[in-house]
Design a protein around this motif. Structure first.
Motif, PDB file in Angstrom:
ATOM      1  N   VAL A  24      30.668 -66.942 -40.786  1.00  8.07           N
ATOM      2  CA  VAL A  24      31.358 -68.075 -41.425  1.00  8.07           C
ATOM      3  C   VAL A  24      32.860 -67.799 -41.455  1.00  8.07           C
ATOM      4  CG1 VAL A  24      31.671 -69.328 -43.608  1.00  8.07           C
ATOM      5  CG2 VAL A  24      29.361 -68.846 -42.787  1.00  8.07           C
ATOM      6  N   THR A  25      33.231 -66.572 -41.784  1.00  9.63           N
ATOM      7  CA  THR A  25      34.669 -66.226 -41.830  1.00  9.63           C
ATOM      8  C   THR A  25      35.300 -66.437 -40.448  1.00  9.63           C
ATOM      9  OG1 THR A  25      34.193 -64.604 -43.548  1.00  9.63           O
ATOM     10  CG2 THR A  25      36.321 -64.406 -42.450  1.00  9.63           C
ATOM     11  N   GLU A  27      27.645 -72.990 -42.681  1.00 15.09           N
ATOM     12  CA  GLU A  27      26.527 -72.059 -42.797  1.00 15.09           C
ATOM     13  C   GLU A  27      25.450 -72.369 -41.753  1.00 15.09           C
ATOM     14  OE1 GLU A  27      24.050 -71.072 -46.572  1.00 15.09           O
ATOM     15  OE2 GLU A  27      26.136 -70.431 -46.801  1.00 15.09           O
ATOM     16  N   ASP A  28      25.231 -73.663 -41.495  1.00  7.80           N
ATOM     17  CA  ASP A  28      24.268 -74.036 -40.444  1.00  7.80           C
ATOM     18  C   ASP A  28      24.695 -73.448 -39.106  1.00  7.80           C
ATOM     19  OD1 ASP A  28      22.654 -75.643 -42.052  1.00  7.80           O
ATOM     20  OD2 ASP A  28      23.853 -77.450 -41.691  1.00  7.80           O
ATOM     21  N   LEU A  29      25.992 -73.577 -38.815  1.00  8.98           N
ATOM     22  CA  LEU A  29      26.484 -73.089 -37.514  1.00  8.98           C
ATOM     23  C   LEU A  29      26.381 -71.566 -37.439  1.00  8.98           C
ATOM     24  CD1 LEU A  29      29.507 -75.513 -37.062  1.00  8.98           C
ATOM     25  CD2 LEU A  29      27.448 -75.442 -35.648  1.00  8.98           C
ATOM     26  N   LYS A  45      35.780 -72.191 -31.511  1.00  6.26           N
ATOM     27  CA  LYS A  45      35.548 -71.041 -32.398  1.00  6.26           C
ATOM     28  C   LYS A  45      34.082 -70.578 -32.320  1.00  6.26           C
ATOM     29  CE  LYS A  45      38.083 -72.852 -35.974  1.00  6.26           C
ATOM     30  NZ  LYS A  45      38.571 -72.885 -37.353  1.00  6.26           N
ATOM     31  N   MET A  46      33.168 -71.525 -32.139  1.00  2.00           N
ATOM     32  CA  MET A  46      31.751 -71.152 -31.969  1.00  2.00           C
ATOM     33  C   MET A  46      31.591 -70.313 -30.699  1.00  2.00           C
ATOM     34  SD  MET A  46      29.284 -72.066 -34.118  1.00  2.00           S
ATOM     35  CE  MET A  46      27.737 -72.453 -33.274  1.00  2.00           C
ATOM     36  N   ILE A  47      32.252 -70.741 -29.619  1.00  2.00           N
ATOM     37  CA  ILE A  47      32.142 -70.005 -28.352  1.00  2.00           C
ATOM     38  C   ILE A  47      32.726 -68.598 -28.509  1.00  2.00           C
ATOM     39  CG2 ILE A  47      33.045 -69.925 -25.967  1.00  2.00           C
ATOM     40  CD1 ILE A  47      32.660 -72.996 -25.901  1.00  2.00           C
ATOM     41  N   ALA A  48      33.911 -68.527 -29.103  1.00  2.00           N
ATOM     42  CA  ALA A  48      34.562 -67.224 -29.269  1.00  2.00           C
ATOM     43  C   ALA A  48      33.705 -66.308 -30.155  1.00  2.00           C
ATOM     44  CB  ALA A  48      35.953 -67.412 -29.871  1.00  2.00           C
TER      45      ALA A  48
END
Ligand code: 5AD
Ligand code: FES
Length: 361
Positions: free
Chosen positions: A19-20, A212-214, A261-264
């Protein structure tokens, strides 16, 4: 800043760590992106691999609440390419040294469909001397069907979980037997067991979705031990029920940023998997896929569907390249990738390193 530096240098990550990372802004975000690029180049190198994508039919038996080609959208003209057209596209991918080919369509389950795909796979393998890698993305099927297609030559399968949160899954799908969360999970396990390089993914920025889901989506990918991931921003489509919740969404540009940011973050959590730069990124930013390559993605799926059909395979608004022919994408992409400080692995399968390592164990 110190907190983020500590987190990105770990090898195990808690939900809170993720999450951070997903909430990183400013200097922290730059650090996150730089770390993801560094890890990608160390583990995989600077090469991007292509998967020539043919969207060969928009006929779908399902009714996902977000998808523009859902069964209930009567505004779409349905199409189904002939075998000859599909084979011509495979030849195009092979001749242009794309290395791999992806066949995707709406979801159909019938003996006739299973046989058709099986025959096509065998033919494509034969005419390309077994040189063209073949990925399929044909939804939920029985274990027997998956096995048949594997035996016929497909070696990778993409089936996005869409969201690993069961409650959210049921908010974005009709609540009926055709859209069952457990069934989807079981399909993923079946694919992995058969021996496919298995890919999954999620949509980012869905209504009702939390950070949180992600974070849980990333942990799901890690626990499932996925080989490949394709994930991109959710983009509303006017003829879908989920479009009623547009007011709940974060702005497109924020969804795009969160997708990067999800990919990274995923690259940092799973250094050696294949991560695709989803086409939906390009629907928001003209150089969206290239931006994804700079922060951890290593796969691009150029659309090689004949131009005249592209307009009817719009899963979401503003889908890019709908007026282009496959030939036009070849040189366009080459230049784009070089600009993203990467090169293209022509004529190579570009298998997920994670998969090879998993097999050795
Ligand atoms: N926005 C973004 N992605 C979408 N997909 C389907 N509809 C949309 C949309 N409205 C994605 C789903 C599916 C993949 C083929 O396309 O994740 O698995
Ligand atoms: Fe076709 Fe979801 S609408 S699989």
């Amino acid at each position: 800043m110190d907190q983020l530096i500590k987190i990105i240098n770990q090898t195990e990550f808690s939900k809170q760590d993720i999450v951070t990372m997903l909430c990183a802004e400013g200097e922290d975000k730059k650090l996150l992106f730089a770390k993801a690029k560094e890890i990608k180049e160390k583990e995989i190198g600077k090469k991007v691999h292509y998967r020539g994508l043919i969207e060969f039919s928009n006929i779908c038996s399902k009714d996902c609440l977000y998808c523009g080609i859902r069964k209930g959208n009567y505004e779409v003209e349905r199409f189904n390419l002939s075998d000859a057209e599909i084979i011509a596209a495979a030849k195009f991918a092979h001749e242009n040294k794309y290395g791999s080919f992806v066949m995707q369509s709406g979801e159909i389950s019938s003996p006739a469909f299973t046989d058709r795909i099986e025959n096509l796979l065998k033919k494509i393998k034969k005419i390309t001397n077994g040189e063209l890698g073949i990925t399929i993305s044909l939804g939920e099927q029985s274990q027997e069907t998956y096995q048949k297609w594997f035996d016929a030559g497909a070696h990778r399968y993409l089936l996005r979980i869409e969201s690993s949160n069961k409650e959210l899954y049921y908010k974005i799908h009709p609540k009926d037997e055709m859209h069952n969360f457990e069934k989807r999970l079981n399909c993923l396990y079946a694919l992995q067991k058969i021996g496919y390089q298995t890919g999954t993914g999620v949509m980012i920025g869905l209504p009702f979705q939390t950070m949180e889901d992600l974070a849980n989506d990333i942990l799901f990918m890690k626990t499932f031990d996925v080989d490949m991931v394709g994930m991109g921003p959710y983009i509303e489509h006017p003829n879908t029920p989920l479009n009623d919740y547009t007011a709940e969404l974060m702005p497109l540009i924020k969804r795009f940023d969160l997708a990067l940011k999800m990919i990274a973050t995923l690259r940092i959590v799973m250094p050696d998997i294949n991560i695709a730069a989803a086409t939906a990124l390009q629907a928001i930013d003209p150089i969206g896929r290239e931006k994804a390559v700079k922060v951890g993605a290593n796969i691009i799926m150029p659309n090689i569907t004949p131009g005249k059909y592209r307009n009817n395979y719009k899963l979401y608004n503003n889908k890019p390249c709908v007026d282009e022919e496959p030939e036009e994408c070849v040189s366009c992409l080459d230049v784009r990738i070089r600009l993203a400080d990467a090169s293209i692995g022509y004529d190579e399968w570009g298998d997920s390193k994670h998969f090879s390592k998993r097999r050795e164990v």
